[in-house]
Design a protein around this motif. Sequence first.
Motif, mmCIF file in Angstrom:
data_model
loop_
_atom_site.group_PDB
_atom_site.id
_atom_site.type_symbol
_atom_site.label_atom_id
_atom_site.label_comp_id
_atom_site.label_asym_id
_atom_site.label_seq_id
_atom_site.Cartn_x
_atom_site.Cartn_y
_atom_site.Cartn_z
ATOM 1 N N TYR A 1 -15.786 7.272 2.224
ATOM 2 C CA TYR A 1 -14.477 7.436 2.833
ATOM 3 C C TYR A 1 -13.859 8.712 2.288
ATOM 4 N N SER B 1 -9.089 10.012 6.155
ATOM 5 C CA SER B 1 -9.260 8.693 6.766
ATOM 6 C C SER B 1 -8.554 7.615 5.953
ATOM 7 N N GLU B 2 -8.522 7.768 4.637
ATOM 8 C CA GLU B 2 -7.835 6.773 3.807
ATOM 9 C C GLU B 2 -6.325 6.853 3.998
ATOM 10 N N TYR C 1 -7.638 4.132 -4.355
ATOM 11 C CA TYR C 1 -8.339 3.431 -3.282
ATOM 12 C C TYR C 1 -9.698 4.075 -3.031
ATOM 13 N N LEU C 2 -9.717 5.409 -2.957
ATOM 14 C CA LEU C 2 -10.969 6.113 -2.679
ATOM 15 C C LEU C 2 -12.005 5.898 -3.780
ATOM 16 N N TYR D 1 -10.353 11.501 2.096
ATOM 17 C CA TYR D 1 -8.902 11.498 1.894
ATOM 18 C C TYR D 1 -8.154 11.261 3.210
ATOM 19 N N VAL E 1 -3.805 6.769 -3.164
ATOM 20 C CA VAL E 1 -4.944 7.132 -2.318
ATOM 21 C C VAL E 1 -6.193 7.434 -3.139
ATOM 22 N N ASN F 1 -15.403 3.949 -2.615
ATOM 23 C CA ASN F 1 -16.581 4.824 -2.607
ATOM 24 C C ASN F 1 -17.551 4.532 -3.748
ATOM 25 N N TYR G 1 0.853 -1.194 0.000
ATOM 26 C CA TYR G 1 0.000 0.000 0.000
ATOM 27 C C TYR G 1 0.886 1.241 0.000
#
Length: 161
Positions: free
Chosen positions: A39, A43-44, A19-20, A41, A16, A24, A11
């Motif tokens: 989610y 918190s990710e 992933y978001l 930025y 990021v 989402n 990771y």
Amino acid sequence: METNRLKFVHYDEKYVYDYLEMINDKRVNQYISRTHKDYDYDSEIEFIKTVKDKENCFTLIEKENGNFVGTIDLKDCDEPNTKELGICFTYKQVNKKFGRESIKRILEYGFNDLKLDLIYLNVHNDNPRAIHCYELCGFKNVGVGLTENDYRMEIRKEDFK
């Protein structure tokens, strides 16, 4: 670690936004959570910091073009010599057989390198595409998972081919 078409990398904050976008997306999120939440930025980034140094947590990248595909993890659990498989793909990467390819490789890694005896997962019972993929990889449905709406599926080292 890699397959013919995928690189398994740890990771990283540089992914990021990938992933978001993945988590989402309601078409994806409906199968990773029973209660959809967006989610953000921050918190990710915090989540990435907690997993980026874990040896069994990977981001999947397509070798041919560098595209983000998804994530795959072997998570710690309380059962000895056992890990829980977690896997998620961005919606635009489904139906390309990346699931089977990445699962077969992570099973090989888990059983041969980590010397695990059992790998299990929880899957929503309304996700037939995932269930079919897991069955093709050798997982067996052993009953109710985390909730009555989930199945627990397992594969034992001796059943892995």
